[in-house]
Design a protein around this motif. Structure first.
Motif, PDB file in Angstrom:
ATOM      1  N   LYS A 143     -36.834  24.939  26.602  1.00 18.25           N
ATOM      2  CA  LYS A 143     -37.523  24.670  25.330  1.00 18.25           C
ATOM      3  C   LYS A 143     -37.609  25.931  24.493  1.00 18.25           C
ATOM      4  CE  LYS A 143     -40.197  20.545  26.355  1.00 18.25           C
ATOM      5  NZ  LYS A 143     -41.540  19.955  26.488  1.00 18.25           N
ATOM      6  N   THR A 144     -37.826  27.074  25.131  1.00 16.99           N
ATOM      7  CA  THR A 144     -37.847  28.354  24.422  1.00 16.99           C
ATOM      8  C   THR A 144     -36.502  28.609  23.744  1.00 16.99           C
ATOM      9  OG1 THR A 144     -39.465  29.246  25.963  1.00 16.99           O
ATOM     10  CG2 THR A 144     -38.195  30.844  24.713  1.00 16.99           C
ATOM     11  N   ALA A 145     -35.428  28.163  24.380  1.00 10.80           N
ATOM     12  CA  ALA A 145     -34.077  28.331  23.832  1.00 10.80           C
ATOM     13  C   ALA A 145     -33.703  27.234  22.833  1.00 10.80           C
ATOM     14  CB  ALA A 145     -33.059  28.372  24.967  1.00 10.80           C
ATOM     15  N   GLY A 146     -34.628  26.297  22.560  1.00 10.58           N
ATOM     16  CA  GLY A 146     -34.359  25.270  21.561  1.00 10.58           C
ATOM     17  C   GLY A 146     -33.955  23.916  22.093  1.00 10.58           C
ATOM     18  N   TRP A 147     -33.903  23.745  23.407  1.00  7.86           N
ATOM     19  CA  TRP A 147     -33.586  22.450  23.998  1.00  7.86           C
ATOM     20  C   TRP A 147     -34.830  21.584  23.968  1.00  7.86           C
ATOM     21  CZ3 TRP A 147     -28.743  21.029  25.896  1.00  7.86           C
ATOM     22  CH2 TRP A 147     -27.797  22.051  25.973  1.00  7.86           C
ATOM     23  N   SER A 148     -34.638  20.281  23.944  1.00  8.59           N
ATOM     24  CA  SER A 148     -35.772  19.351  24.002  1.00  8.59           C
ATOM     25  C   SER A 148     -35.497  18.297  25.065  1.00  8.59           C
ATOM     26  CB  SER A 148     -36.009  18.695  22.643  1.00  8.59           C
ATOM     27  OG  SER A 148     -34.857  17.987  22.228  1.00  8.59           O
ATOM     28  N   GLU A 149     -36.583  17.733  25.606  1.00  3.49           N
ATOM     29  CA  GLU A 149     -36.471  16.652  26.573  1.00  3.49           C
ATOM     30  C   GLU A 149     -36.335  15.349  25.802  1.00  3.49           C
ATOM     31  OE1 GLU A 149     -39.075  16.919  30.311  1.00  3.49           O
ATOM     32  OE2 GLU A 149     -40.221  17.991  28.763  1.00  3.49           O
ATOM     33  N   LEU A 150     -35.484  14.465  26.291  1.00  2.00           N
ATOM     34  CA  LEU A 150     -35.366  13.145  25.689  1.00  2.00           C
ATOM     35  C   LEU A 150     -36.400  12.227  26.316  1.00  2.00           C
ATOM     36  CD1 LEU A 150     -31.506  12.638  25.451  1.00  2.00           C
ATOM     37  CD2 LEU A 150     -33.084  13.425  23.697  1.00  2.00           C
ATOM     38  N   ARG A 151     -37.090  11.476  25.505  1.00  2.43           N
ATOM     39  CA  ARG A 151     -38.145  10.587  26.006  1.00  2.43           C
ATOM     40  C   ARG A 151     -37.589   9.350  26.695  1.00  2.43           C
ATOM     41  NH1 ARG A 151     -42.612  10.730  21.162  1.00  2.43           N
ATOM     42  NH2 ARG A 151     -42.660  12.998  21.058  1.00  2.43           N
ATOM     43  N   GLU A 152     -36.463   8.859  26.192  1.00  5.10           N
ATOM     44  CA  GLU A 152     -35.945   7.591  26.700  1.00  5.10           C
ATOM     45  C   GLU A 152     -35.217   7.701  28.043  1.00  5.10           C
ATOM     46  OE1 GLU A 152     -33.033   9.388  23.763  1.00  5.10           O
ATOM     47  OE2 GLU A 152     -35.161   8.956  23.700  1.00  5.10           O
ATOM     48  N   ARG A 153     -34.916   8.937  28.482  1.00  8.60           N
ATOM     49  CA  ARG A 153     -34.274   9.130  29.779  1.00  8.60           C
ATOM     50  C   ARG A 153     -34.417  10.579  30.211  1.00  8.60           C
ATOM     51  NH1 ARG A 153     -27.896   8.915  28.361  1.00  8.60           N
ATOM     52  NH2 ARG A 153     -27.775  11.111  28.018  1.00  8.60           N
ATOM     53  N   ASP A 154     -34.118  10.854  31.447  1.00  2.00           N
ATOM     54  CA  ASP A 154     -34.290  12.198  31.979  1.00  2.00           C
ATOM     55  C   ASP A 154     -33.084  13.051  31.601  1.00  2.00           C
ATOM     56  OD1 ASP A 154     -35.455  14.308  33.279  1.00  2.00           O
ATOM     57  OD2 ASP A 154     -35.021  13.586  35.292  1.00  2.00           O
ATOM     58  N   ALA A 155     -33.168  13.677  30.431  1.00  2.00           N
ATOM     59  CA  ALA A 155     -32.059  14.462  29.905  1.00  2.00           C
ATOM     60  C   ALA A 155     -32.610  15.516  28.952  1.00  2.00           C
ATOM     61  CB  ALA A 155     -31.072  13.553  29.173  1.00  2.00           C
ATOM     62  N   ILE A 156     -31.765  16.503  28.642  1.00  2.00           N
ATOM     63  CA  ILE A 156     -32.115  17.510  27.644  1.00  2.00           C
ATOM     64  C   ILE A 156     -31.101  17.452  26.508  1.00  2.00           C
ATOM     65  CG2 ILE A 156     -33.396  19.052  29.167  1.00  2.00           C
ATOM     66  CD1 ILE A 156     -30.826  20.712  29.510  1.00  2.00           C
ATOM     67  N   TYR A 157     -31.539  17.900  25.316  1.00  2.00           N
ATOM     68  CA  TYR A 157     -30.727  17.767  24.106  1.00  2.00           C
ATOM     69  C   TYR A 157     -30.888  19.008  23.240  1.00  2.00           C
ATOM     70  CZ  TYR A 157     -29.582  16.300  19.349  1.00  2.00           C
ATOM     71  OH  TYR A 157     -29.060  16.236  18.092  1.00  2.00           O
ATOM     72  N   LYS A 158     -29.797  19.398  22.593  1.00  2.00           N
ATOM     73  CA  LYS A 158     -29.857  20.479  21.603  1.00  2.00           C
ATOM     74  C   LYS A 158     -28.738  20.302  20.585  1.00  2.00           C
ATOM     75  CE  LYS A 158     -30.214  25.456  20.986  1.00  2.00           C
ATOM     76  NZ  LYS A 158     -30.298  26.770  21.641  1.00  2.00           N
TER      77      LYS A 158
END
Length: 130
Positions: free
Chosen positions: A48-63
């Motif tokens: 998250k510090t690097a700008g990634w976010s967690e996706l709410r609809e599934r267990d994944a990260i997004y940027k």
């Protein structure tokens, strides 16, 4: 030969049960297993510090990454593609002109694993070098 294949199948089923993955697609490398709750909390904070976010609809990260132009975006994607192929761990991504959107999850486990973290760290280095 059949006995050896049978043993390999049992090993995969045991590893799949331990790692929470599907037996037919369990990755045999040590960094493919699931994150502990403690590891996950730390990793998510770092990402998250690097700008990634967690996706709410599934267990994944997004940027989403932005570059100067399409050539730079495509060069970045090529670097990531080569690493992903080496890891046999491929991102979901979308490119439009100078933007690249990346989602990482381990499809064989249906959740975030150490492989996703390793690839995210590589992606950060690749983006910083562009």
């Amino acid at each position: 030969m059949a006995a050896a294949l049978g043993t390999r199948g049992v090993t995969r089923r045991v590893l799949a049960a331990l790692w929470g993955c599907s037996p037919g697609r369990v990755a045999m490398s040590a960094d493919a297993h699931l994150l502990t709750a403690e590891e996950r909390n730390q990793v998510i904070l770092d990402l998250k510090t690097a700008g990634w976010s967690e996706l709410r609809e599934r267990d994944a990260i997004y940027k989403e990454f932005s570059f100067k132009n399409f050539n730079q975006a495509f060069g970045f994607m090529s670097r990531v593609a080569l690493q992903a192929e080496k890891m046999n761990h491929h991102p979901e991504w979308f490119n439009a002109y100078n933007k690249v959107q990346i989602t990482l999850t381990s499809h064989d486990c249906g959740q975030l694993t150490k492989r996703d973290v390793k690839l995210a760290k590589f992606i950060e280095k690749a983006a910083a070098s562009m």
